[in-house]
Design a protein around this motif. Structure first.
Motif, PDB file in Angstrom:
ATOM      1  N   SER A 197       0.821  -1.193  -0.019  1.00  0.00           N
ATOM      2  CA  SER A 197       0.180  -0.053  -0.037  1.00  0.00           C
ATOM      3  C   SER A 197       1.027   1.352   0.260  1.00  0.00           C
ATOM      4  CB  SER A 197      -0.939  -0.004   1.395  1.00  0.00           C
ATOM      5  OG  SER A 197      -0.206  -0.056   2.463  1.00  0.00           O
ATOM      6  N   ILE A 198       1.902   1.297   0.691  1.00  0.00           N
ATOM      7  CA  ILE A 198       2.927   2.449   0.919  1.00  0.00           C
ATOM      8  C   ILE A 198       3.434   2.660  -0.822  1.00  0.00           C
ATOM      9  CG2 ILE A 198       5.017   3.342   1.505  1.00  0.00           C
ATOM     10  CD1 ILE A 198       2.800   3.604   3.455  1.00  0.00           C
ATOM     11  N   GLU A 246       0.978   4.215  -2.981  1.00  0.00           N
ATOM     12  CA  GLU A 246       0.718   5.421  -2.526  1.00  0.00           C
ATOM     13  C   GLU A 246       2.055   6.530  -2.974  1.00  0.00           C
ATOM     14  OE1 GLU A 246      -2.001   8.138  -1.698  1.00  0.00           O
ATOM     15  OE2 GLU A 246      -2.415   5.919  -1.026  1.00  0.00           O
ATOM     16  N   VAL A 247       3.008   6.019  -2.892  1.00  0.00           N
ATOM     17  CA  VAL A 247       4.323   6.741  -3.415  1.00  0.00           C
ATOM     18  C   VAL A 247       3.925   7.038  -4.884  1.00  0.00           C
ATOM     19  CG1 VAL A 247       6.740   6.623  -3.656  1.00  0.00           C
ATOM     20  CG2 VAL A 247       5.617   5.917  -1.557  1.00  0.00           C
ATOM     21  N   ILE A 248       3.587   6.065  -5.752  1.00  0.00           N
ATOM     22  CA  ILE A 248       3.319   6.169  -7.139  1.00  0.00           C
ATOM     23  C   ILE A 248       2.391   7.375  -7.330  1.00  0.00           C
ATOM     24  CG2 ILE A 248       2.557   5.090  -9.247  1.00  0.00           C
ATOM     25  CD1 ILE A 248       3.867   2.493  -8.112  1.00  0.00           C
ATOM     26  N   PHE A 296      -0.177  14.389  -1.746  1.00  0.00           N
ATOM     27  CA  PHE A 296      -0.244  13.053  -1.070  1.00  0.00           C
ATOM     28  C   PHE A 296      -1.872  13.074  -0.469  1.00  0.00           C
ATOM     29  CE2 PHE A 296      -0.642  11.142   3.219  1.00  0.00           C
ATOM     30  CZ  PHE A 296      -0.118   9.866   3.002  1.00  0.00           C
ATOM     31  N   TYR A 297      -2.555  12.030  -1.039  1.00  0.00           N
ATOM     32  CA  TYR A 297      -3.821  12.043  -0.739  1.00  0.00           C
ATOM     33  C   TYR A 297      -4.239  10.569  -0.578  1.00  0.00           C
ATOM     34  CZ  TYR A 297      -8.768  13.673  -0.901  1.00  0.00           C
ATOM     35  OH  TYR A 297     -10.403  13.985  -0.454  1.00  0.00           O
ATOM     36  N   LEU A 344      -4.743   4.282  -0.117  1.00  0.00           N
ATOM     37  CA  LEU A 344      -3.931   3.707   1.056  1.00  0.00           C
ATOM     38  C   LEU A 344      -5.291   3.194   2.037  1.00  0.00           C
ATOM     39  CD1 LEU A 344      -1.401   3.083   2.670  1.00  0.00           C
ATOM     40  CD2 LEU A 344      -1.596   5.288   3.638  1.00  0.00           C
ATOM     41  N   VAL A 345      -6.163   3.959   2.114  1.00  0.00           N
ATOM     42  CA  VAL A 345      -7.398   3.760   2.960  1.00  0.00           C
ATOM     43  C   VAL A 345      -8.121   2.640   2.528  1.00  0.00           C
ATOM     44  CG1 VAL A 345      -9.485   4.629   4.157  1.00  0.00           C
ATOM     45  CG2 VAL A 345      -7.639   5.917   4.374  1.00  0.00           C
ATOM     46  N   GLU A 346      -8.591   2.539   1.223  1.00  0.00           N
ATOM     47  CA  GLU A 346      -8.973   1.529   0.538  1.00  0.00           C
ATOM     48  C   GLU A 346      -8.427   0.353   0.842  1.00  0.00           C
ATOM     49  OE1 GLU A 346     -12.130   4.185  -2.578  1.00  0.00           O
ATOM     50  OE2 GLU A 346     -10.921   2.515  -3.236  1.00  0.00           O
ATOM     51  N   PHE A 347      -7.171   0.296   0.200  1.00  0.00           N
ATOM     52  CA  PHE A 347      -6.347  -0.863  -0.038  1.00  0.00           C
ATOM     53  C   PHE A 347      -5.811  -1.601   1.159  1.00  0.00           C
ATOM     54  CE2 PHE A 347      -2.305  -2.851  -1.093  1.00  0.00           C
ATOM     55  CZ  PHE A 347      -2.453  -4.074  -1.823  1.00  0.00           C
TER      56      PHE A 347
END
Length: 475
Positions: A365-366, A369-371, A379-380, A384-387
């Motif tokens: 997930s990190i 999110e970095v991608i 950064f939103y 990350l929350v869904e996955f």
């Protein structure tokens, strides 16, 4: 290992699993990680099922309709035709800068091979003087960490300073992670060889082959096909190009009308936001399916064919699952195999399976999110929350119930895909256009969403709730 040896090893592993009742983690790893000549599931299904081929044709027709819609709209509005080329050009802007960043990463990755050869020389010295072995091992760890940092540092710095357009930045960051994961595989396979000296290092030719092969697991040999079918290569790359246009049409016809003006006005009605979110559900799912087909089927199969890479089981039939644990394993076998071998299996014996599973989800997930953060320029953590949170919660919730009620939970899984992609296709564009349309503020931050404060979401004036059942009790 030859192809026959791979098959015999798989057969023996399956027989042992049947005799023991339950296979150990090591047996599961051996059975799952070995490569063999096999086609992708959709390749076999499209060749054997007229029904699935008809669904494929439906998606082609949708693309043709979107093209006609774009052509007619452009002719009526501006008297010219761009066939979505403006969106493609904007999405892949500053290609030359993206290519430079990729070439930098590629040069760093190629320089790792001579470093590996030098490390093997130091390993030979440590075999003569065993007291030096801990120092040599430590140098190897420091070396791979330094190379990984070198691969990531420049793209992260450059994209953080001035991000590319969405398509170019996604390509650069995905390639960055791909190279980093491949280096880990090479280091874990060849590092012990350098110290022990029992198996020779791979040739430079095979090292380069692995860097382009559609797998993240290093092996000294892979099953190969006899010839290259160039017609199939061209067809798959044409599919990739068509899907790029497909997503551009979806963006132009379903995202832009709802969200391109978001932030130009100081207030926006909540009803308009809700309608926009529901309007993005269907194009979001179509984009989700197209992205899966583009990357995990068309793109990887094209490279497999060019490199004569025989094992094309890049995914399994995730669309039929009723358990989220199976979905995560089947959705992307390329990444899942790497996460299993280099994170889950090393951690599970020491920290237990739950913590090892959490580590896999956390790292994955990190990385996603970095991608997204480097690609969008902010950064939103919606994905990350869904996955990383909701997805983890659904794994134990569907473990038992998914077996007992497979049809019901397959519907629930697809409902989650629809809602989740609708949210992704709404919140990220809202934030993207809010940062473009809202006036600058001293509180603007890379980490704080601007769409939370600009514009202000309000209810419709004089809005009131009326019970829809009240009409049954009137008169």
């Amino acid at each position: 290992m030859t192809e026959n040896g791979v098959r015999n090893r798989q057969k023996n592993g399956k027989q042992s699993g049947k005799q023991n009742g339950v296979a150990t983690h090591q047996e599961e790893k051996i059975q799952d990680e070995e490569f063999s000549v096999r086609e992708s599931p959709l390749t076999s299904l499209l060749a054997s099922s007229l029904h699935l081929r008809a669904i494929y044709h439906i998606f082609v027709v949708i693309l043709l309709v979107l093209i006609c819609d774009t052509v007619i709209f452009d002719l009526v509005e501006s008297g010219k035709i761009n066939i979505g080329l403006s969106i493609v050009a904007a999405g892949f802007g500053d290609v030359s800068r993206g290519i430079k960043l990729w070439l930098y990463d590629f040069c760093v990755v190629m320089s790792f091979y001579p470093l590996l050869v030098v490390y093997s020389w130091t390993g030979a010295i440590s075999r003569k003087y065993p007291v030096l072995r801990p120092t040599v091992v430590l140098l190897g760890v420091i070396g791979i960490v330094a190379v990984e940092v070198a691969v990531a540092a420049v793209p992260v710095y450059e994209l953080g300073k001035k991000h590319l357009e969405l398509g170019s930045s996604v390509a650069v960051t995905c390639e960055m992670f791909r190279f980093m994961m491949k280096l880990v595989s090479v280091a874990s396979a060849c590092g012990p060889r350098c110290v022990n000296g029992n198996i020779p290092l791979p040739t430079f030719k095979h090292y380069v082959y692995f860097m382009f092969a559609p797998t993240l697991l290093y092996r000294d040999q892979y099953p190969r096909t006899k010839k290259i079918r160039w017609g199939l290569v061209v067809f798959h790359f044409m599919e990739v190009g068509a899907i790029v246009f497909y997503n551009c049409f979806l963006w132009e016809r379903f995202i832009m009308p709802y969200w391109s003006d978001y932030g130009k006005e100081k207030t926006v009605e909540a009803g308009a936001v809700v309608r926009g979110m529901f309007a993005c559900v269907l194009p979001g799912v179509i984009s989700f399916l197209c992205g899966f087909y583009c990357v995990l089927h068309a793109w990887l199969n094209a490279w497999s064919e060019m490199l004569r890479f025989g094992d094309r089981l890049f995914y399994e039939d995730w669309w039929t699952t009723s358990r989220f644990s199976l979905y995560y394993r089947r959705w992307n076998r390329v990444v899942h195999s790497w996460l299993r071998d280099h994170i889950y299996l090393p951690l599970a014996p020491y920290f237990g399976r739950p913590l090892a599973t959490f580590a896999v989800f956390f790292v994955s997930s990190i990385a996603h999110e970095v991608i997204l953060a480097l690609s969008f320029g902010f950064f939103y953590p919606v994905l990350l929350v869904e996955f990383g949170i909701l997805g983890v919660i659904m794994v134990p919730l569907t473990a038992t119930a998914g077996r007992r009620f497979p049809n019901v939970f397959n519907v629930i899984m697809w409902l989650g895909f629809f809602i989740g992609n609708g949210i992704l296709w709404s919140l990220y564009p809202m934030e993207y256009f809010a940062r473009r349309n809202c006036p600058p503020s001293e509180n603007d931050s890379f980490f704080v969403p601007k769409s939370w404060s600009c514009p202000e979401v309000i209810l419709k004036p004089n809005w009131s709730f009326q019970n829809p059942l009240s009409i049954l009790f009137t008169k």
